[in-house]
Enzyme design. Structure first.
Site, short mmCIF file in Angstrom:
data_model
loop_
_atom_site.label_atom_id
_atom_site.label_comp_id
_atom_site.label_asym_id
_atom_site.label_seq_id
_atom_site.Cartn_x
_atom_site.Cartn_y
_atom_site.Cartn_z
N CYS A 120 18.97 52.00 54.53
CA CYS A 120 19.38 50.62 54.29
C CYS A 120 20.86 50.50 54.63
CB CYS A 120 19.16 50.26 52.81
SG CYS A 120 19.89 48.67 52.37
N CYS A 122 14.71 45.98 50.29
CA CYS A 122 15.17 47.27 49.78
C CYS A 122 14.98 47.29 48.26
CB CYS A 122 16.64 47.47 50.14
SG CYS A 122 17.35 48.98 49.46
N CYS A 138 23.06 49.57 51.15
CA CYS A 138 23.27 50.45 49.99
C CYS A 138 23.04 51.92 50.33
CB CYS A 138 22.37 50.04 48.84
SG CYS A 138 20.64 50.50 49.09
N CYS A 172 18.73 47.36 46.68
CA CYS A 172 19.71 46.28 46.76
C CYS A 172 19.12 44.93 47.17
CB CYS A 172 20.85 46.65 47.70
SG CYS A 172 20.39 46.57 49.44
N CYS A 223 8.37 54.60 59.94
CA CYS A 223 7.48 55.18 58.92
C CYS A 223 8.27 55.19 57.60
CB CYS A 223 7.12 56.60 59.36
SG CYS A 223 5.93 57.38 58.28
#
Ligand SMILES: [Zn+2]
Length: 199
Positions: A151, A101, A154, A104, A174
């Site tokens: 995510c 990510c 976060c 984070c 995607c």
């Protein structure tokens, strides 16, 4: 040395030396960048400590996210934006590694589950860990219901998941490149054995 030779030598020094120095610096810089990228990526890929994989929520005020991310990363992850197809960093990235990510650092996708979808966005048939992503119904387009991928740690918007992916899952995650941070891995992963394929 006669004066003609002298002039030629001076010209060589004036034009050649700076060029040589610039080339030298460029080579050193390129080598250092590659090495440091590979070293840090190796470290990250080899020991994904429990702390790194901890799902303890990461919450920051919008102002702070704005200061940590580029304009596009902020637009995509915090404002549910979509980057233009074929413009991101990773749609055509075929290197071995882990996609974390951008906000984070939570590992989100493994390159062994990436496949060529032809869409212009990085596409995966499975997340790194199912519990690292959050799926939510998205009705923002009036003509369709999509499943948003976020995510887990976060709450960053990553992209959408569709049911037209390849085996073994039949899913196509995607994902926007702008939501990801790729970490190169030197060794082939043995935790996955996914096949490459088209949806
Ligand atoms: Zn995150």
């Amino acid at each position: 040395m006669n004066s003609r030779q002298d002039r030629v030598w001076t010209r060589v020094m004036v034009t050649g030396l700076p060029l040589f120095l610039i080339l030298g610096v460029a080579v050193i810089f390129a080598t250092r960048t590659t090495l440091s990228e590979e070293n840090s990526a190796d470290k990250i890929a080899q020991d994904l400590s429990p702390a790194q994989e901890s799902l303890k929520p990461v919450v920051k005020p919008e102002k702070e996210w704005k200061s940590l991310l580029t304009e596009e990363q902020f637009h995509v992850t915090r404002k549910k934006g979509t980057e233009r197809a074929f413009t991101g960093r990773y749609w055509d990235n075929k290197r071995n590694g882990i996609y974390q990510c951008i906000c984070c650092g939570l590992p989100l996708f493994d390159s062994t589950t990436k496949f060529k979808s032809g869409t212009g966005w990085p596409s995966f048939w499975e997340p790194f860990q199912q519990q690292h992503v959050l799926l939510e119904e998205d009705r923002s387009l009036f003509f369709s219901v999509r499943t948003e991928v976020k995510c887990r740690r976060c709450d960053a918007h990553l992209g959408h998941v569709f049911e037209d992916g390849p085996e073994p899952t039949g899913l196509r995650y995607c994902i926007n490149s702008a939501a990801l941070d790729f970490k190169f891995r030197r060794k082939k992963s043995d935790r996955r054995s996914g096949k490459q394929g088209s949806p």
